[in-house]
Design a protein around this motif. Structure first.
Motif, PDB file in Angstrom:
ATOM      1  N   SER B  92      34.970 100.527  27.536  1.00 54.75           N
ATOM      2  CA  SER B  92      35.150  99.209  26.912  1.00 54.75           C
ATOM      3  C   SER B  92      35.280  98.091  27.942  1.00 54.75           C
ATOM      4  N   PHE B  93      35.420  98.436  29.227  1.00 52.68           N
ATOM      5  CA  PHE B  93      35.484  97.375  30.236  1.00 52.68           C
ATOM      6  C   PHE B  93      34.130  97.143  30.904  1.00 52.68           C
ATOM      7  N   GLU B  94      33.092  97.861  30.484  1.00 53.80           N
ATOM      8  CA  GLU B  94      31.803  97.686  31.162  1.00 53.80           C
ATOM      9  C   GLU B  94      30.669  97.268  30.220  1.00 53.80           C
ATOM     10  N   PHE B  95      30.909  97.378  28.891  1.00 51.43           N
ATOM     11  CA  PHE B  95      29.796  97.085  27.974  1.00 51.43           C
ATOM     12  C   PHE B  95      29.417  95.610  28.000  1.00 51.43           C
ATOM     13  N   GLN B  96      30.386  94.754  28.403  1.00 53.21           N
ATOM     14  CA  GLN B  96      30.142  93.301  28.349  1.00 53.21           C
ATOM     15  C   GLN B  96      28.943  92.883  29.207  1.00 53.21           C
ATOM     16  N   LYS B  97      28.792  93.509  30.382  1.00 53.11           N
ATOM     17  CA  LYS B  97      27.666  93.161  31.259  1.00 53.11           C
ATOM     18  C   LYS B  97      26.341  93.508  30.581  1.00 53.11           C
ATOM     19  N   PHE B  98      26.340  94.635  29.891  1.00 54.09           N
ATOM     20  CA  PHE B  98      25.119  95.069  29.206  1.00 54.09           C
ATOM     21  C   PHE B  98      24.824  94.141  28.025  1.00 54.09           C
ATOM     22  N   ALA B  99      25.892  93.780  27.303  1.00 47.77           N
ATOM     23  CA  ALA B  99      25.717  92.883  26.157  1.00 47.77           C
ATOM     24  C   ALA B  99      25.258  91.504  26.640  1.00 47.77           C
ATOM     25  N   ASP B 100      25.826  91.051  27.749  1.00 45.99           N
ATOM     26  CA  ASP B 100      25.502  89.735  28.280  1.00 45.99           C
ATOM     27  C   ASP B 100      24.040  89.642  28.708  1.00 45.99           C
ATOM     28  N   ASN B 101      23.466  90.776  29.081  1.00 44.46           N
ATOM     29  CA  ASN B 101      22.042  90.822  29.459  1.00 44.46           C
ATOM     30  C   ASN B 101      21.128  90.962  28.246  1.00 44.46           C
ATOM     31  N   CYS B 127      34.781  94.526  20.565  1.00 46.52           N
ATOM     32  CA  CYS B 127      33.331  94.744  20.500  1.00 46.52           C
ATOM     33  C   CYS B 127      32.536  93.500  20.120  1.00 46.52           C
ATOM     34  N   VAL B 128      33.248  92.413  19.855  1.00 47.01           N
ATOM     35  CA  VAL B 128      32.538  91.174  19.501  1.00 47.01           C
ATOM     36  C   VAL B 128      32.226  90.413  20.794  1.00 47.01           C
ATOM     37  N   TRP B 129      30.945  90.228  21.023  1.00 49.99           N
ATOM     38  CA  TRP B 129      30.500  89.534  22.234  1.00 49.99           C
ATOM     39  C   TRP B 129      29.567  88.399  21.838  1.00 49.99           C
ATOM     40  N   ASN B 130      29.884  87.188  22.274  1.00 48.30           N
ATOM     41  CA  ASN B 130      29.134  85.991  21.869  1.00 48.30           C
ATOM     42  C   ASN B 130      28.979  85.928  20.347  1.00 48.30           C
ATOM     43  N   LYS B 131      30.087  86.167  19.653  1.00 50.39           N
ATOM     44  CA  LYS B 131      30.179  86.080  18.184  1.00 50.39           C
ATOM     45  C   LYS B 131      29.355  87.135  17.450  1.00 50.39           C
ATOM     46  N   GLN B 132      28.913  88.153  18.163  1.00 53.31           N
ATOM     47  CA  GLN B 132      28.158  89.226  17.514  1.00 53.31           C
ATOM     48  C   GLN B 132      28.812  90.572  17.817  1.00 53.31           C
ATOM     49  N   THR B 133      28.818  91.452  16.798  1.00 53.90           N
ATOM     50  CA  THR B 133      29.350  92.793  17.039  1.00 53.90           C
ATOM     51  C   THR B 133      28.260  93.603  17.742  1.00 53.90           C
ATOM     52  N   VAL B 134      28.576  94.089  18.938  1.00 56.02           N
ATOM     53  CA  VAL B 134      27.537  94.823  19.683  1.00 56.02           C
ATOM     54  C   VAL B 134      27.891  96.305  19.853  1.00 56.02           C
ATOM     55  N   CYS B 135      29.062  96.707  19.358  1.00 52.54           N
ATOM     56  CA  CYS B 135      29.437  98.119  19.512  1.00 52.54           C
ATOM     57  C   CYS B 135      30.503  98.509  18.488  1.00 52.54           C
ATOM     58  N   THR B 136      30.795  99.779  18.432  1.00 55.71           N
ATOM     59  CA  THR B 136      31.947 100.228  17.633  1.00 55.71           C
ATOM     60  C   THR B 136      32.927 100.897  18.577  1.00 55.71           C
ATOM     61  N   ILE B 304      23.846 100.513  20.344  1.00 56.95           N
ATOM     62  CA  ILE B 304      22.398 100.788  20.244  1.00 56.95           C
ATOM     63  C   ILE B 304      21.684  99.897  21.259  1.00 56.95           C
ATOM     64  N   PRO B 305      20.794 100.465  22.069  1.00 51.65           N
ATOM     65  CA  PRO B 305      20.068  99.595  23.014  1.00 51.65           C
ATOM     66  C   PRO B 305      18.968  98.808  22.302  1.00 51.65           C
ATOM     67  N   THR B 306      18.685  97.622  22.795  1.00 53.14           N
ATOM     68  CA  THR B 306      17.630  96.811  22.169  1.00 53.14           C
ATOM     69  C   THR B 306      16.241  97.355  22.513  1.00 53.14           C
ATOM     70  N   ASP B 307      16.174  98.126  23.600  1.00 59.86           N
ATOM     71  CA  ASP B 307      14.883  98.550  24.142  1.00 59.86           C
ATOM     72  C   ASP B 307      14.242  99.761  23.458  1.00 59.86           C
ATOM     73  N   ILE B 308      14.844 100.334  22.445  1.00 63.59           N
ATOM     74  CA  ILE B 308      14.228 101.510  21.818  1.00 63.59           C
ATOM     75  C   ILE B 308      13.525 101.114  20.522  1.00 63.59           C
ATOM     76  N   ASP B 309      12.667 101.997  20.012  1.00 66.31           N
ATOM     77  CA  ASP B 309      11.902 101.604  18.822  1.00 66.31           C
ATOM     78  C   ASP B 309      12.788 101.580  17.570  1.00 66.31           C
ATOM     79  N   LYS B 310      12.240 100.946  16.530  1.00 70.41           N
ATOM     80  CA  LYS B 310      13.007 100.669  15.320  1.00 70.41           C
ATOM     81  C   LYS B 310      13.508 101.956  14.650  1.00 70.41           C
ATOM     82  N   ALA B 311      12.627 102.978  14.644  1.00 64.74           N
ATOM     83  CA  ALA B 311      13.000 104.242  13.986  1.00 64.74           C
ATOM     84  C   ALA B 311      14.182 104.880  14.704  1.00 64.74           C
ATOM     85  N   ASN B 312      14.150 104.831  16.018  1.00 62.50           N
ATOM     86  CA  ASN B 312      15.261 105.397  16.800  1.00 62.50           C
ATOM     87  C   ASN B 312      16.554 104.610  16.578  1.00 62.50           C
ATOM     88  N   LYS B 313      16.407 103.287  16.493  1.00 64.01           N
ATOM     89  CA  LYS B 313      17.592 102.449  16.252  1.00 64.01           C
ATOM     90  C   LYS B 313      18.263 102.860  14.950  1.00 64.01           C
TER      91      LYS B 313
END
Lengths: 301, 421
Positions: B92-101, B127-136, B304-313
């Motif tokens: 939980s102390f490292e996801f922010q860099k990934f979310a920020d990118n 888990c809320v980063w820039n007003k969006q939930t990016v993780c659980t 969920i990473p943004t870089d994978i296809d929709k079905a995988n997401k």
């Protein structure tokens, strides 16, 4: 039917083509594995990038990373720590390596075992060596504190990894222990290539052991010594695992070398542009130092 | 004509179905985690994977372990290379860099569509980063006190309930047992070597009790307050007087405690399984920490990473939904021996199995109520640099015997500079 194009490598004028052809896969691989990442690193060092991605558009050119680097006290500290480490480790590795090589070059009972023992630290994987040294110098339950107290050298335990000077010394000792066998093996190979006639002639001329060492052994070892010292120096320069596992660069950055600083900036703080700038400067220093040492070597022979 | 159309339709449908099935049969989701092989929580992840594979025939999860020490590097390299794992597991102390990118998919549409109820979910706000939930959030913990009853009894001490009592107990139980000049038994145990994140968690035992916080709720740095100075003085007292073994990693300190070499230890739920395997297992008892509030915080997240296809997401979201289901959150309590973040989890079985469980819940609630987190608000993105800076300045204070007030001022100045970067 005659082929439209044929490459007759047997023709004297094209014989060198075969050489190029055989070299091509290796050159391509080196280009891919070494040259391309190097170019990318140099490119990234001139961009304000936190986490680099190759598929993202290039950021504007900037020299900010280098400006920050040369005005950073941490960089100069890391450069100074690296320089100290290179000098101390290289000198002691040379002295120990030469000493042990001269020792095991003599004929005595158990020479094979002695040679094995001299070379042993070289065969121990770095991380295992570090774990052993970390346990030996443990502040609370380590062997060294126990020995020093028993021998009466100290009356209270030394916190080896909480003292900048002590931590630096432990790192030096570990690196010397790990690095001297390489020098020893190289020196031993060099010693065995010195013709015995040189020594016999010197003995006839009345040269004592010291004179034979200074006037025959050392000058004859110079070509090997030059290359070995460059290799040891480069090893100390780029070594990461010993310092990282032992101290992580601390305490108070007392053991933070340029390679530790590069890693920390890139993967600890995710500042890859700045980390690349440190890497590029380190590379330049290494190239200059190697060139100076190798360039001077022939004069010393 | 109609029959012909129907035949073509049926054939197309059959072809599509068989293609989908063949596709699904080959589907492999990559899941990288440092918790694989960890006793307790690793077993729980294995049960989630098994349940997912059973409910999704043809989809396999390729679970790979990466050591915690190399985790940030590995994940950064995978993401930077455009090849992230499908199921993203981060601290939980490292996801922010990934979310920020922009590398983590916003989960709000998924949460809304599947009507996942995250109300009262411990640590979910993180888990809320820039007003969006990016993780659980997968774990929010609170520290409890484990003490060696025999060592305290030998000194005629009772379980400490305040810092003063704790300090007295720590001093009395720190001993050179065989008179060789080397301390063999310590009053307490803290990690003083390794990463900045763990170091500041250890310090926070004392700074929180003294009323200090790194930043206020608006993210303003508040290190040069009298409370923080008092907290730093306490930390200096404990470490400088060797009431804790020096230069040890968290794992080594926990093992020493479990083997009866340390009298008092404040730690999270993961200490319990280690105690159970230690030599002093029968002498160790637990209580609430003698500090108020206890150290607590968010631990690890799924994304969920943004870089994978929709079905995988979609499949990864189903994995997250399963991991956050009431049933698996209930088994998290028993297998992981930790309070699950879900407020709906049934923890009766865990309470019956683990006599310590009620205390863990209490400690977690106390930390959550006081809104304690080791990641200070306003410094999330620079947390690694911040924690390293705090560690170095605290080490300097101890090594050079500096005044905590001056050290707090330096920390304040450096933390503010970090915020402005």
């Amino acid at each position: 039917m005659k082929p439209r194009f044929s490459l007759d490598l047997a023709r004297p004028s094209r014989r060198h083509w075969l050489g190029y052809l055989l070299l091509a896969p290796a050159v391509l691989l080196i280009g891919l594995i070494i040259v391309y990442p190097l170019i990318v690193s140099v490119d990234i060092s001139f961009q304000n990038v936190n986490i680099a991605r190759l598929d993202q558009p290039r950021r504007p050119f900037t020299t900010a990373n280098y400006e920050r680097l040369f005005t950073s006290a941490d960089f100069w500290n890391a450069a100074w720590v690296t320089l100290k480490l290179v000098i101390i480790v290289s000198v002691f590795c040379f002295l120990l390596g030469l000493g042990t090589a001269l020792l095991v070059n003599n004929k005595f009972k158990g020479r094979s075992l002695a040679r094995l023992l001299v070379a042993l630290p070289w065969a121990v994987p770095e991380v295992i060596a570090v774990v052993i040294f970390a346990w030996m110098f443990d502040s609370s339950f380590g062997l060294m504190n126990w020995i020093f107290i028993k021998l009466g050298f100290i009356d209270t335990t030394v916190n080896w990894f909480s003292s900048p000077a002590a931590a630096f010394m432990v790192v030096c000792m570990t690196m010397i222990w790990k690095g001297y066998p390489f020098v020893s093996i190289m020196m031993l190979a060099g010693l065995q290539s010195i013709p015995e006639d040189f020594y016999n002639a010197a003995r006839v001329d009345g040269a004592n052991t010291w004179q034979r060492l200074v006037n025959i052994t050392i000058p004859s070892l110079m070509p090997v010594l030059g290359v070995t010292l460059v290799l040891v120096m480069l090893w100390v320069f780029r070594d990461f695992s010993i310092i990282y596992v032992l101290t992580g660069g601390g305490p108070l950055k007392a053991t933070q070398t340029l390679s530790i600083m590069t890693y920390e900036q890139a993967f600890g703080f995710f500042k890859m542009g700045y980390a690349s700038a440190i890497g590029v400067v380190t590379l330049i220093i290494c190239v200059i130092a190697s060139r100076l040492m190798i360039g001077r070597a022939p004069d010393n022979i | 004509m109609l029959r012909r159309k129907l035949t073509i339709l049926a054939a197309t449908a059959a072809l599509a179905l068989s293609t989908n099935m063949a596709f699904a049969q080959n589907k492999v989701l990559k899941f990288v985690s440092w918790q694989k092989d960890e006793r307790g929580v690793g077993d729980w992840w294995a049960s989630v994977i098994k349940a997912f594979e059973e409910s999704h025939p043809g989809v396999k999860i390729e679970w790979t372990k990466v050591e915690r020490g190399a985790y940030a590097d590995t994940m950064t390299t995978l993401f930077a290379g455009g090849n992230p794992p499908d199921i993203v597991h981060l601290a939980s102390f490292e996801f922010q860099k990934f979310a920020d990118n922009g590398w983590l998919e916003p989960l709000d549409p998924y949460i809304k569509e599947s009507k996942l109820d995250l109300n009262g979910w411990a640590g979910q706000d993180t888990c809320v980063w820039n007003k969006q939930t990016v993780c659980t959030m997968m774990l929010y913990f609170g520290y409890f006190l484990a003490y060696n009853e025999d060592l305290l009894k030998k000194e005629g001490l009772s379980v400490p309930k305040t810092y003063a009592e704790f300090l007295e107990a720590a001093k009395k139980t720190t001993k050179d047992l065989n008179g060789d000049g080397i301390i063999d038994q310590f009053g307490t145990g803290h990690e003083t070597r390794g990463g900045g994140g763990q170091y500041i968690s250890e310090m926070m035992n004392y700074t929180l009790d003294a009323g200090g916080r790194w930043t206020d709720e608006n993210g303003k740095v508040t290190i040069n307050t009298p409370q923080m100075i008092e907290g730093l003085s306490r930390w200096k007292t404990i470490v400088k007087n060797n009431l804790t073994p020096r230069d040890m990693s968290a794992g080594e300190v926990r093992q020493l405690f479990a083997d009866g070499k340390i009298a008092l230890k404040m730690d999270g739920p993961w200490l319990w399984p280690i105690i159970q395997k230690g030599k002093a297992k029968d002498q160790i008892k637990t209580a609430m920490v003698p500090f108020n509030p206890p150290v607590g915080g968010s631990s690890n997240v799924l994304a969920i990473p943004t870089d994978i296809d929709k079905a995988n997401k979609k499949l990864v979201w189903e994995f997250i939904k399963l991991a956050t289901s009431d049933q698996l959150q209930s088994t998290y309590a028993t297998l992981g021996a930790s309070p699950p973040p879900s407020p709906r989890a049934d923890i009766k079985a865990a309470k019956a199995e683990n006599p310590n469980f009620e205390l863990l819940v209490q400690a977690t609630q106390a930390a959550a109520k006081a809104k304690v987190d080791r990641i200070p608000k306003g410094l999330e993105i620079n947390f690694n640099e911040f924690s390293k800076m705090i560690m170095e300045e605290a080490q300097r204070m101890i090594i050079q015997d500096l005044d905590p007030k001056a050290v707090a001022a330096t920390m304040q100045q450096k933390a503010e500079a970090l915020q402005q970067q």
